[in-house]
Write an enzyme that holds these catalytic residues in place. Structure first.
Site, mmCIF file in Angstrom:
data_model
loop_
_atom_site.group_PDB
_atom_site.id
_atom_site.type_symbol
_atom_site.label_atom_id
_atom_site.label_comp_id
_atom_site.label_asym_id
_atom_site.label_seq_id
_atom_site.Cartn_x
_atom_site.Cartn_y
_atom_site.Cartn_z
ATOM 1 N N GLU A 95 5.901 15.844 6.818
ATOM 2 C CA GLU A 95 4.717 15.492 7.579
ATOM 3 C C GLU A 95 4.996 14.300 8.483
ATOM 4 O OE1 GLU A 95 1.054 16.720 4.671
ATOM 5 O OE2 GLU A 95 2.228 14.979 4.150
ATOM 6 N N CYS A 109 4.354 8.066 13.023
ATOM 7 C CA CYS A 109 4.991 7.709 11.754
ATOM 8 C C CYS A 109 5.759 8.936 11.276
ATOM 9 C CB CYS A 109 3.903 7.313 10.761
ATOM 10 S SG CYS A 109 4.527 6.988 9.105
ATOM 11 N N CYS A 116 11.499 11.160 -2.165
ATOM 12 C CA CYS A 116 12.169 9.854 -2.134
ATOM 13 C C CYS A 116 12.697 9.560 -3.527
ATOM 14 C CB CYS A 116 11.197 8.763 -1.700
ATOM 15 S SG CYS A 116 11.950 7.126 -1.585
ATOM 16 N N CYS A 120 8.974 4.076 -6.492
ATOM 17 C CA CYS A 120 8.033 2.954 -6.524
ATOM 18 C C CYS A 120 6.739 3.413 -7.218
ATOM 19 C CB CYS A 120 7.737 2.475 -5.109
ATOM 20 S SG CYS A 120 9.232 1.968 -4.236
ATOM 21 N N CYS A 123 3.527 4.462 -5.137
ATOM 22 C CA CYS A 123 3.693 5.371 -4.000
ATOM 23 C C CYS A 123 3.681 6.821 -4.451
ATOM 24 C CB CYS A 123 5.012 5.054 -3.283
ATOM 25 S SG CYS A 123 5.390 6.178 -1.929
ATOM 26 N N CYS A 334 -0.148 5.892 4.644
ATOM 27 C CA CYS A 334 1.251 5.768 4.255
ATOM 28 C C CYS A 334 1.402 5.953 2.756
ATOM 29 C CB CYS A 334 1.788 4.398 4.640
ATOM 30 S SG CYS A 334 2.090 4.265 6.386
HETATM 31 N N1 SAH Z 1 10.606 4.006 1.998
HETATM 32 C C1 SAH Z 1 10.322 3.059 3.007
HETATM 33 C C2 SAH Z 1 9.527 3.606 4.139
HETATM 34 C C3 SAH Z 1 8.396 4.529 3.827
HETATM 35 S S1 SAH Z 1 7.284 4.033 2.528
HETATM 36 C C4 SAH Z 1 9.646 1.840 2.428
HETATM 37 O O1 SAH Z 1 9.327 1.832 1.245
HETATM 38 O O2 SAH Z 1 9.480 0.873 3.148
HETATM 39 C C5 SAH Z 1 5.820 4.072 3.304
HETATM 40 C C6 SAH Z 1 5.005 2.811 3.306
HETATM 41 O O3 SAH Z 1 3.782 3.115 2.621
HETATM 42 C C7 SAH Z 1 5.597 1.596 2.621
HETATM 43 O O4 SAH Z 1 5.350 0.439 3.392
HETATM 44 C C8 SAH Z 1 4.830 1.517 1.336
HETATM 45 O O5 SAH Z 1 4.800 0.201 0.888
HETATM 46 C C9 SAH Z 1 3.465 2.087 1.738
HETATM 47 N N2 SAH Z 1 2.696 2.669 0.637
HETATM 48 C C10 SAH Z 1 3.146 3.501 -0.301
HETATM 49 N N3 SAH Z 1 2.159 3.810 -1.179
HETATM 50 C C11 SAH Z 1 1.059 3.153 -0.761
HETATM 51 C C12 SAH Z 1 -0.280 3.042 -1.244
HETATM 52 N N4 SAH Z 1 -0.677 3.694 -2.332
HETATM 53 N N5 SAH Z 1 -1.164 2.262 -0.562
HETATM 54 C C13 SAH Z 1 -0.769 1.616 0.556
HETATM 55 N N6 SAH Z 1 0.481 1.669 1.055
HETATM 56 C C14 SAH Z 1 1.387 2.418 0.404
HETATM 57 FE FE1 SF4 Z 2 10.162 5.688 -1.450
HETATM 58 FE FE2 SF4 Z 2 7.536 5.301 -1.465
HETATM 59 FE FE3 SF4 Z 2 9.153 3.437 -2.443
HETATM 60 FE FE4 SF4 Z 2 9.080 3.873 0.198
HETATM 61 S S1 SF4 Z 2 7.420 3.079 -1.054
HETATM 62 S S2 SF4 Z 2 10.898 3.609 -1.109
HETATM 63 S S3 SF4 Z 2 8.728 6.103 0.208
HETATM 64 S S4 SF4 Z 2 8.895 5.514 -3.272
#
Ligand code: SAH
Ligand code: SF4
Length: 352
Positions: A95, A109, A116, A120, A123, A334
């Site tokens: 997406e 974006c 991934c 995290c 996420c 995001c």
């Molecule tokens: N993997 C890379 C880039 C994509 S992650 C990284 O971690 O930086 C996408 C972005 O969405 C990151 O900045 C992450 O911190 C944010 N994100 C992920 N889950 C989220 C959530 N539940 N609420 C708000 N932002 C979130």
């Molecule tokens: Fe991967 Fe989500 Fe962590 Fe970014 S925030 S590194 S997309 S698990």
């Protein structure tokens, strides 16, 4: 059916395309012509490239093709944010999100992996694990396809995936974005966000110019280990050292993304530690209220903690911007990409 063994032009960096042309006995200016057709004019059929000789076009056709994407689904949010779903040749999906700015302008974006590996805890993408890296063409085609729908002025690599875990393809895609005769993005118009893979950050800085964003999200190793397991391998001290040493252009800063999560990292003590961590770094901070989702028990911060956190930073001369999450009603926020559709298709169990 026999798999197409021809080369996808969109998988080649400008240098590689030049070598490919040379291999066909062509002069260097032919590379520029192909780039203009493919990226500036969006032409993907060699027969339409009328300033190339017929024999050369036929030769190209035999050895190469130009992939072209159309979205399978487009969803539009109340705030104008659009989410595009693309089906890949192996059936996987990615997406991209187009976020309107003032007037006609927009930021896209894009995703760099299917899933991934970083896991995290906050996420949604992280909960699925990594399926595979995207190829260069699959990164580039998100921009090409969405550009057909309206002008794209900025690119952020902040969708699904960890860009530095797919470094070679990401660097190649950046090289393609920057070709002046092609898509023509300036290096300041593209931002790569990482969870903090330190050796790859160093390598990135050596290989190519790009705005860097770091998903920080915590101010102690204890909390960051919990939120972002990658921190156990590259703790805060190493991450911040890599940030201090990252090559920056004049007036350029590193963006630190900080998701505020209620009672986890949103106290004034955290703000205080954040100011200390950022000492000596050319930094700006994006404060993002955590988006609740069914994959996690974490909660959004209270409005007053966001306010207090931001005020604390601003009073200490740290540029701190509150980034409203756009497109929430279509799950385009995001970190929320991918989950919804897979559930609709029954690939994942529905939450209770
Ligand atoms: N993997 C890379 C880039 C994509 S992650 C990284 O971690 O930086 C996408 C972005 O969405 C990151 O900045 C992450 O911190 C944010 N994100 C992920 N889950 C989220 C959530 N539940 N609420 C708000 N932002 C979130
Ligand atoms: Fe991967 Fe989500 Fe962590 Fe970014 S925030 S590194 S997309 S698990």
């Amino acid at each position: 059916m026999k798999k197409d063994s021809r080369i996808d032009i969109k998988n080649l960096s400008p240098e590689e395309l030049g070598l490919f042309m040379a291999g066909m006995g062509q002069k260097p200016f032919r590379t520029k012509q192909i780039i203009q057709w493919v990226y500036a004019r969006g032409v993907t059929d060699f027969t339409e490239m009328t300033d190339l000789s017929k024999a050369f076009r036929e030769n190209l056709e035999a050895r190469a093709f130009v992939s072209d994407w159309e979205p399978e689904v487009v969803e539009e949010s109340r705030d104008g944010t659009r989410k595009y779903l693309f089906r890949l040749s192996d059936g996987q999906t990615v997406e991209s999100v187009r976020i309107p700015m003032d007037g006609e302008r927009s930021t896209i974006c894009i995703s760099t992996q299917v899933g991934c590996a970083m896991q995290c805890s906050f996420c949604l993408t992280g909960t699925f694990g990594l399926t595979r890296n995207l190829e260069t063409s699959e990164i580039v085609n998100q921009v090409c396809a969405v550009s057909k729908d309206g002008p794209v002025n900025n690119i952020v690599l902040m969708g699904m995936g960890e860009p530095l875990h797919n470094l070679d393809n990401v660097v190649r895609a950046l090289q393609i974005f920057y070709i002046p005769e092609g898509l023509g993005f300036g290096t300041r118009k593209v931002t790569l966000s990482t969870s903090g893979l330190v050796p790859q950050m160093v390598e990135l800085g050596q290989r190519i110019r790009v705005n860097l964003a770091v998903s920080l999200n915590a101010t102690t190793d204890e909390v960051r280990n919990e939120l972002m397991p990658i921190n156990k391998r590259y703790p805060l001290s190493e991450l911040m050292k890599a940030c201090r040493e990252f090559p920056l252009l004049q007036h350029q800063r590193i963006t630190f993304e900080y998701i505020l999560i209620r009672d986890v990292n949103d106290s004034i003590q955290d703000a205080k530690r954040l100011v200390k961590l950022l000492h000596g770094v050319k930094a700006k901070v994006n404060l993002i209220p955590y988006n609740e989702h069914e994959g996690s028990a974490l909660r959004s911060p209270l409005a007053e903690s966001i306010e207090a956190f931001q005020t604390y930073l601003l009073n200490r001369n740290i540029v701190a911007i509150r980034r409203a999450s756009k497109g929430q009603d279509i799950s385009a926020a995001c970190g929320q990409l991918k989950g919804k559709l897979d559930r609709q298709q029954g690939q994942l169990p529905l939450p209770d």
